[in-house]
Design a protein around this motif. Structure first.
Motif, PDB file in Angstrom:
ATOM      1  N   PRO A 175       0.810  -1.232   0.000  1.00 47.27           N
ATOM      2  CA  PRO A 175       0.000   0.000   0.000  1.00 47.27           C
ATOM      3  C   PRO A 175       0.837   1.273   0.000  1.00 47.27           C
ATOM      4  N   GLU A 176       2.104   1.184   0.397  1.00 48.30           N
ATOM      5  CA  GLU A 176       2.949   2.377   0.460  1.00 48.30           C
ATOM      6  C   GLU A 176       3.701   2.614  -0.850  1.00 48.30           C
ATOM      7  N   THR A 177       4.193   1.505  -1.443  1.00 44.96           N
ATOM      8  CA  THR A 177       5.001   1.653  -2.656  1.00 44.96           C
ATOM      9  C   THR A 177       4.282   1.227  -3.929  1.00 44.96           C
ATOM     10  N   GLY A 178       3.207   0.443  -3.777  1.00 46.04           N
ATOM     11  CA  GLY A 178       2.497  -0.053  -4.956  1.00 46.04           C
ATOM     12  C   GLY A 178       3.178  -1.236  -5.610  1.00 46.04           C
ATOM     13  N   GLU A 179       4.265  -1.729  -5.037  1.00 38.96           N
ATOM     14  CA  GLU A 179       4.983  -2.860  -5.608  1.00 38.96           C
ATOM     15  C   GLU A 179       4.168  -4.146  -5.442  1.00 38.96           C
ATOM     16  N   ALA A 180       4.271  -5.015  -6.461  1.00 37.91           N
ATOM     17  CA  ALA A 180       3.566  -6.293  -6.410  1.00 37.91           C
ATOM     18  C   ALA A 180       4.130  -7.168  -5.297  1.00 37.91           C
TER      19      ALA A 180
END
Length: 287
Positions: A115-120
């Motif tokens: 939720p903070e970086t959007g990384e999978a």
């Protein structure tokens, strides 16, 4: 005059139809459709004898739990079950705690994102999640399976004719092509030398075109260990996973059967009441 024209037009139409029928029959007699290996050596599905097959059919929950285990340890590596949620497994006799533990321990985790970086990223499954796909997307699925995308199994029983029996027979249907004979004792490769299974495919007479991309998923007895002590033969595992897939495709089968029988009973009672009312109303009326 108009009547005569109508008769002529009708006669012409009949003549054209008769001519077309004649030449079609002539072509069929002179140039019959050539025999094909698929037609000659394909076999129809065998009866899996599942308790859910009849109109009074019910699910055997112990069998469904065994089928889930076969799916989990054999089928889930390639096939998704995207229309079924873990929480639905309570219908198989599992408690909410067991479902929660099973979901968390499932070998494939849910795709997610930070939720903070959007990384999978992935996370453990929870009961409200649907069974996760073993592949990130269709491209990954094809890349892992020689460009053949493993189908989702949620509704497979509905998607195939004679679904449960077809799945059961397909899993048991892998054969050695050399020396394989049809019901007349004719050998496939002697009669159709060009019908040899291509490299990368597997010979299975239950499959419509005889050659299937899926390797034999149930290859030996004892491939899984059943919690209830049932002997895990190839036939038993195929039967159990077929029963499980009947449930995934139609989890309300038992209630549907019960509703149908209730409606049938109501109709029968209503018929007798109607006959009784008819006789009561008209009993004093002379015919």
């Amino acid at each position: 005059m108009a009547r005569l024209i109508s008769i002529v037009i009708g006669a012409g139409f009949v003549f054209v139809l008769a001519l077309a029928l004649f030449f079609t029959a002539k072509e069929a007699i002179q140039n019959p459709t050539p025999e094909t290996a698929e037609h000659e050596f394909h076999v129809d599905p065998r009866d899996a004898d599942l308790p859910s097959n009849s109109i009074f059919g019910k699910f055997d929950k112990a069998q469904l739990q065994r089928g889930l285990k076969v799916y989990q340890e054999v089928c889930a590596a390639c096939h998704s079950l995207k229309y079924v949620s873990f929480r639905n497994l309570t219908q198989l006799g599992y408690s909410e705690g067991q479902v929660k533990a099973l979901a968390a321990a499932w070998p494939v985790e849910q795709p997610s994102s930070n939720p903070e970086t959007g990384e999978a990223m992935t996370r453990k499954n929870v009961p409200s999640d649907r069974f996760p796909s073993p592949y990130l997307n269709e491209i990954a699925g094809r890349a892992a399976n020689n460009n053949a995308l493993p189908p989702d199994l949620s509704l497979m029983v509905k998607a195939r004719e004679d679904g449960a029996n077809y799945i059961y027979s397909l899993l048991n249907g892998y054969k050695e092509q050399e020396g394989y004979k049809n019901e007349h004792g004719e050998e496939l490769l002697k009669k159709f030398p060009g019908a040899r299974t291509p490299e990368g495919l597997y010979f299975n007479p239950t499959f419509p075109n005889l050659n299937i991309a899926m390797p034999p998923p149930i290859s030996s007895d004892g491939q899984v260990t059943y919690d209830d002590g049932t002997k895990a033969t190839r036939d038993q595992m195929a039967k159990d996973v077929a029963a499980f897939l009947v449930w995934t495709a139609e989890p309300n089968l038992e209630s549907r059967h019960a509703a149908g029988l209730g409606a049938l009973g109501f109709i029968i009672i209503f018929i007798f009441l109607t006959i009784g009312a008819y006789r009561n109303v008209w009993r004093n009326v002379k015919h």
